[in-house]
Design a protein around this motif. Structure first.
Motif, PDB file in Angstrom:
ATOM      1  N   THR A  14       0.800  -1.234   0.000  1.00  0.00           N
ATOM      2  CA  THR A  14       0.000   0.000   0.000  1.00  0.00           C
ATOM      3  C   THR A  14       0.830   1.281   0.000  1.00  0.00           C
ATOM      4  OG1 THR A  14      -0.155   0.108   2.416  1.00  0.00           O
ATOM      5  CG2 THR A  14      -1.843  -1.177   1.251  1.00  0.00           C
ATOM      6  N   GLY A  15       1.986   1.267   0.654  1.00  0.00           N
ATOM      7  CA  GLY A  15       2.774   2.494   0.766  1.00  0.00           C
ATOM      8  C   GLY A  15       2.262   3.467   1.805  1.00  0.00           C
ATOM      9  N   TYR A  16       1.318   3.032   2.646  1.00  0.00           N
ATOM     10  CA  TYR A  16       0.808   3.922   3.688  1.00  0.00           C
ATOM     11  C   TYR A  16       1.905   4.254   4.703  1.00  0.00           C
ATOM     12  CZ  TYR A  16      -4.211   3.833   2.591  1.00  0.00           C
ATOM     13  OH  TYR A  16      -5.442   4.017   2.014  1.00  0.00           O
ATOM     14  N   GLU A  17       1.740   5.405   5.372  1.00  0.00           N
ATOM     15  CA  GLU A  17       2.719   5.864   6.351  1.00  0.00           C
ATOM     16  C   GLU A  17       2.179   5.812   7.771  1.00  0.00           C
ATOM     17  OE1 GLU A  17       3.875   9.725   5.044  1.00  0.00           O
ATOM     18  OE2 GLU A  17       5.184   8.949   3.451  1.00  0.00           O
ATOM     19  N   GLU A  18       1.095   5.079   7.976  1.00  0.00           N
ATOM     20  CA  GLU A  18       0.542   4.927   9.315  1.00  0.00           C
ATOM     21  C   GLU A  18      -0.131   3.571   9.436  1.00  0.00           C
ATOM     22  OE1 GLU A  18      -2.660   7.072  12.345  1.00  0.00           O
ATOM     23  OE2 GLU A  18      -1.892   8.176  10.623  1.00  0.00           O
ATOM     24  N   ILE A  19       0.071   2.933  10.578  1.00  0.00           N
ATOM     25  CA  ILE A  19      -0.574   1.663  10.893  1.00  0.00           C
ATOM     26  C   ILE A  19      -1.486   1.888  12.092  1.00  0.00           C
ATOM     27  CG2 ILE A  19      -0.244  -0.727  11.632  1.00  0.00           C
ATOM     28  CD1 ILE A  19       2.535  -0.633  10.365  1.00  0.00           C
ATOM     29  N   SER A  20      -2.738   1.498  11.944  1.00  0.00           N
ATOM     30  CA  SER A  20      -3.697   1.590  13.045  1.00  0.00           C
ATOM     31  C   SER A  20      -3.957   0.192  13.582  1.00  0.00           C
ATOM     32  CB  SER A  20      -5.004   2.220  12.559  1.00  0.00           C
ATOM     33  OG  SER A  20      -5.993   2.176  13.564  1.00  0.00           O
ATOM     34  N   LEU A  21      -3.761   0.024  14.892  1.00  0.00           N
ATOM     35  CA  LEU A  21      -4.052  -1.255  15.539  1.00  0.00           C
ATOM     36  C   LEU A  21      -5.521  -1.259  15.938  1.00  0.00           C
ATOM     37  CD1 LEU A  21      -0.849  -1.692  17.732  1.00  0.00           C
ATOM     38  CD2 LEU A  21      -1.255  -2.329  15.345  1.00  0.00           C
ATOM     39  N   THR A  22      -6.306  -2.033  15.214  1.00  0.00           N
ATOM     40  CA  THR A  22      -7.755  -1.925  15.271  1.00  0.00           C
ATOM     41  C   THR A  22      -8.388  -3.032  16.094  1.00  0.00           C
ATOM     42  OG1 THR A  22      -7.723  -0.928  13.062  1.00  0.00           O
ATOM     43  CG2 THR A  22      -9.824  -1.793  13.836  1.00  0.00           C
ATOM     44  N   SER A  23      -9.326  -2.645  16.951  1.00  0.00           N
ATOM     45  CA  SER A  23     -10.163  -3.577  17.697  1.00  0.00           C
ATOM     46  C   SER A  23     -11.164  -2.737  18.478  1.00  0.00           C
ATOM     47  CB  SER A  23      -9.331  -4.435  18.656  1.00  0.00           C
ATOM     48  OG  SER A  23      -8.907  -3.664  19.753  1.00  0.00           O
ATOM     49  N   LEU A  24     -12.004  -3.378  19.272  1.00  0.00           N
ATOM     50  CA  LEU A  24     -12.934  -2.625  20.115  1.00  0.00           C
ATOM     51  C   LEU A  24     -12.226  -1.957  21.282  1.00  0.00           C
ATOM     52  CD1 LEU A  24     -16.038  -5.005  20.288  1.00  0.00           C
ATOM     53  CD2 LEU A  24     -15.768  -2.923  18.926  1.00  0.00           C
ATOM     54  N   SER A  25     -11.118  -2.526  21.738  1.00  0.00           N
ATOM     55  CA  SER A  25     -10.371  -1.965  22.866  1.00  0.00           C
ATOM     56  C   SER A  25      -8.913  -2.365  22.713  1.00  0.00           C
ATOM     57  CB  SER A  25     -10.943  -2.484  24.196  1.00  0.00           C
ATOM     58  OG  SER A  25     -10.277  -1.897  25.291  1.00  0.00           O
ATOM     59  N   SER A  26      -8.210  -1.653  21.841  1.00  0.00           N
ATOM     60  CA  SER A  26      -6.884  -2.081  21.405  1.00  0.00           C
ATOM     61  C   SER A  26      -5.891  -2.220  22.548  1.00  0.00           C
ATOM     62  CB  SER A  26      -6.341  -1.101  20.364  1.00  0.00           C
ATOM     63  OG  SER A  26      -7.142  -1.115  19.205  1.00  0.00           O
TER      64      SER A  26
END
Length: 618
Positions: free
Chosen positions: A309-321
């Motif tokens: 993707t080349g994205y510059e941000e990673i989001s750690l996703t869940s209901l309560s990370s």
């Protein structure tokens, strides 16, 4: 489809990238070479729909099948809809610009009750009959129209849309959608009737066919009973659960849009479910039990997505990370691995009781992202009522650590209108905003950030199905307005901003959330009067809804402001989410006693909960 006309129109509307397609990682296939053409529809604009993780997963999962092609469909914005109707352009897919009416299956994800009029509007734009009975009546051509499917959290009570939908997919779709497509492929080659497909689909665990159930009512409007009217349909439909998240499908690439979207970053799903048991939270109940992905699997997935993707941000996703058991290991390894690439890390859904200063400092080394916390209530008493296990001390410690680590922007989220709420609880919200400012000004100037920005946001409590609060009335719009006025006066300070939502929208959300099949004609009437994009404040048309209720002779307060009795039959009682109604009632009684329930960790078959200790229902 006249693509030259479409290109001309797109130059005349706002944000034409919403309708272009051809993004990086978009899947291209020859429609004529596949057996099944599936349209995945999101009943909102492109930038909202493209931020939805479920669409990203199912889009690539379906397209990994040789016999299927999944294309995307989004709700056109007001200006584009006007042009499409003016020039006779039907709703079309992004990938091939094919009219939606030419697909085999059309699946809507229902993320929010306020999208219901958009579902009808999209069907109408596509030239598809709105009522399922019209599409499936005996003697109609079996391939005339696609089957209409819904999924997502609102599908657990999709009764207000029951007359318009052919089937609902309940639970996690990675396995379920494959079984449904297999069933459809066999049916398509069989020459059998549409009803035969629906009967076959109803036998797949997790598939709910609304027309196979009859609902009866008492004279006072309460439901008297819900019964299956077809032997293919079970008396109760049980949601699907994937227990091993390491084996669950997750794409190694995701579409990269040409325009900004709401969540424009890599989304790394670290676990499903929630340990906390907040009594207002529908997601925390319907997505149980908790199932984590392993650290190695997440690092592997992150590497593939960064590369593709080349994205510059990673989001750690869940209901309560912050409840992920190896969160600090994961975060540190990701930050170390990608710090030279300037790839940042964001952690949504944070809890106040789970952070240490050194971890906050590590997070902001690469690229600082916002910190958002959700105390939900202003006093400890009310936090105990809702089972939100955080304290004022947690807030003090976390904010102090965040400010001393260089974070200057703190966002606090609360709810108003919660059960048993008093003026003291409201004052507590204002006091918390002042506490953040007090912490900031008590620090040495050299150690604190140069500027402080505190944002306090309140949403109005909406009682939802499958929660311990499903029995309780919602505050009236006037009462919610009074509480917002109180907070506008109480929350002061040049560094503090207060945001709130429209009580009318929350009222309508509550009506639709706990609604039954009689609301179908209300949704249809409101749509005919111009209601669409109801979740957008600039488009929300409450007058259309008021007139619809008046003309149909239905009192919306029956659904929003009425206290339910313990044994009342709810419109969703024939749906089994794995958490029993008895468990939810016990939690409601605990709330009245201001008694908390500890975090859940061990799976208990009695209520579908993950519990600490022996897994015994309390």
């Amino acid at each position: 489809m006249d693509k030259q006309l479409l290109d001309k129109i797109m130059r005349q509307v706002s944000k034409p990238a919403r309708y272009m397609g051809n993004e990086y990682n978009m899947v291209e296939k020859n429609r004529s070479e596949v057996l099944i053409n599936f349209a995945f529809a999101f009943p909102d604009v492109y930038e909202v729909g493209m931020s939805h993780l479920g669409m990203k997963i199912l889009y690539h999962l379906i397209n990994d099948r040789d016999d299927s092609y999944c294309e995307r469909v989004f709700a056109p914005w007001i200006d584009m809809e006007e042009k499409m109707r003016q020039h006779g352009i039907p709703l079309f897919s992004l990938e091939t610009k094919t009219p939606v009416s030419e697909f085999d299956l059309l699946g809507f994800t229902l993320q929010h009750e306020m999208s219901y009029t958009n579902v009808l509007n999209m069907l109408d734009l596509a030239g598809i009959p709105l009522y399922a009975a019209e599409r499936n009546k005996e003697g109609s051509g079996r391939n005339d129209f696609p089957f209409i499917i819904v999924g997502g959290p609102c599908a657990y009570n999709m009764e207000p849309l029951a007359d318009f939908v052919d089937l609902a997919a309940l639970g996690e779709g990675e396995e379920l959608i494959g079984e449904l497509l297999d069933r459809y492929g066999k049916w398509k080659c069989s020459g059998e009737s549409r009803m035969a497909f629906l009967e076959g689909a109803a036998q797949i665990p997790g598939i709910y066919v609304p027309m196979f159930y009859d609902v009866s009512y008492h004279d006072d409007g309460r439901i008297a009973g819900i019964r299956s009217n077809n032997q293919a349909a079970p008396e109760r439909v049980k949601k699907r659960i994937i227990m091993d998240m390491d084996k669950a499908y997750y794409p190694g690439k995701m579409i990269v849009p040409f325009m900004d979207i709401v969540h424009d970053r890599i989304m790394l799903e670290i676990f499903r479910g929630c340990t906390r048991g907040c009594r207002f939270c529908q997601a925390g109940m319907i997505y149980r039990p908790v199932r984590e992905r392993s650290l190695d699997k997440l690092l592997e997935q992150a590497e593939k997505l960064v590369e593709s993707t080349g994205y510059e941000e990673i989001s750690l996703t869940s209901l309560s990370s912050s409840d992920y058991s190896r969160l600090e290991d994961l975060a540190r390894q990701l930050m170390n691995r990608y710090k030279d690439s300037c790839i940042g890390l964001s952690l949504p859904s944070l809890r106040l009781d789970s952070f240490e200063k050194d971890f906050l400092e590590e997070m902001q080394k690469v690229r600082k992202t916002g910190l958002t916390f959700a105390p939900e209530a202003g006093t400890q008493r009310l936090r105990d009522v809702i089972n939100k296990g955080v304290t004022e001390e947690d807030l003090i410690n976390t904010v102090t650590d965040a400010l001393s680590s260089g974070w200057s922007s703190i966002k606090l989220y609360f709810m108003i209108g919660l059960p048993t709420e008093t003026e003291e609880d409201l004052q507590g919200i204002a006091d918390m905003s002042r506490l953040v400012r007090k912490i900031y000004y008590s620090m040495d100037r050299e150690k604190r950030p140069k500027n402080l920005k505190v944002t306090v946001s309140t949403s109005s409590f909406v009682p939802k199905p499958f929660t311990p609060f499903q029995w309780v009335p919602q505050d009236t719009m006037d009462k919610l307005g009074e509480k917002q006025d109180f907070l506008r006066n109480a929350i002061r300070g040049k560094e503090v901003t207060y945001n709130w939502n429209d009580p009318e929208a929350s009222f309508l959300e509550a009506v639709l959330a706990r609604g039954d099949r009689r609301l179908g004609r209300i949704i249809l009437s409101a749509w005919k009067k111009g209601a669409r994009f109801d979740s957008w404040s600039e488009q929300f048309n409450m007058e259309a809804w008021k007139k619809a209720f008046e003309e149909e002779g239905i009192d919306p307060a029956f659904y929003s402001h009425r206290q339910r009795e313990k044994d009342e039959i709810f419109p969703w009682d024939h749906i089994d989410i794995g958490v029993t109604k008895e468990f939810l009632w016990r939690e409601w009684q605990k709330a009245l006693r201001e008694e908390i329930t500890p975090d859940c960790r061990v799976y208990c078959s009695g209520c579908g909960v993950m519990r600490l200790g022996e897994g015994i229902c309390r």
